[in-house]
Design an enzyme around this catalytic site. Structure first.
Site, PDB file in Angstrom:
ATOM      1  CB  SER A 199       9.862  23.545  83.466  1.00 41.73           C
ATOM      2  OG  SER A 199       9.386  23.472  82.139  1.00 41.73           O
ATOM      3  CE1 TYR A 221      12.456  28.512  81.794  1.00 44.66           C
ATOM      4  CE2 TYR A 221      11.736  26.536  80.636  1.00 44.66           C
ATOM      5  CZ  TYR A 221      11.538  27.487  81.620  1.00 44.66           C
ATOM      6  OH  TYR A 221      10.422  27.415  82.420  1.00 44.66           O
TER       7      TYR A 221
END
Length: 223
Positions: free
Chosen positions: A135, A147
């Site tokens: 990501s 995250y």
């Protein structure tokens, strides 16, 4: 003989789009996710080149069983796309929920490790390819993002695995998208990256000649 790609998190979003794109490019696809109905529907759409394997990828035994069924069905394993992942509902560290962290870390980190550990003996036989979803959040610092921290792990792990696989002719690629229009978000994001955009990047990485290893593909919305 068609090559075979195993995809985790295959029932929706990026995983489902990649399954369709890979099948269109001539690959067999083994589809892993917890949602049996969605997997079987997707496999039905793709046809004989798809195998639906309901599986909790945080469970090593289930994962190994799915890998075995994939090789039994298609004869070999040429690539794996470790795509399964999740976020949390409670952002930040101080106000975060440790129970949510526990579940997310098991999926975003441990399941990736389990997938690689289980698949590498088969990938070694084919000089195969391991692809993983990272990501933008694993390349930048985001305020209090647990995250993002899991994706920093993925970023580092992918590079380390690439060096290990390189010793026997294998390759590893991390795909690092910004915001993607998937069920990960509660609201649709039609102006952001589409799952099909990420899928085409995966297929591109898998299609490179033996002399080239695409280590990372970073994709950002063009809005």
């Amino acid at each position: 003989m068609a090559k075979t790609l195993l995809i985790t998190g295959a029932s929706t979003g990026i995983g489902a789009a990649t399954a369709r794109a890979a099948a269109e490019a001539g690959w067999n696809v083994a589809l892993l996710a917890r949602s049996q109905d969605k997997l079987e529907s997707l496999a039905g759409d793709i046809g004989d080149a798809a195998l639906a394997l309901p599986c909790d990828v945080t469970d090593e035994e289930q994962l190994r069983d799915a890998l075995g069924k994939t090789v039994e069905k298609f004869g070999a394993l040429d690539a794996v796309y470790a795509n399964a992942g999740k976020g949390v509902d409670s952002p930040g560290v101080e106000k975060g929920d440790p129970d949510e962290w526990h579940d997310m870390i098991h999926l975003n980190i441990l399941a990736v490790l389990y997938t690689a550990h289980a698949a590498l003996p088969e990938l070694r036989k084919t000089k195969g390819h391991f692809v993983v979803t990272g990501s933008k959040a694993g390349r930048d610092h985001l305020k209090g993002s647990i995250y993002g921290a899991t994706k920093w792990f993925v970023q580092g792990f992918a590079g380390n695995l690439a060096e290990e696989m390189r010793e026997w002719g294998g390759r590893c690629t991390v795909i690092t998208p910004g915001m993607v229009d998937t069920p990960f978000f509660d609201e649709a994001k039609p102006d952001k990256i589409q799952p099909e955009d990420v899928a085409s990047a995966v297929v591109f990485a898998l299609s490179q000649p033996d002399t080239a290893a695409v280590r990372e593909i970073h994709i950002m919305p063009n809005d």
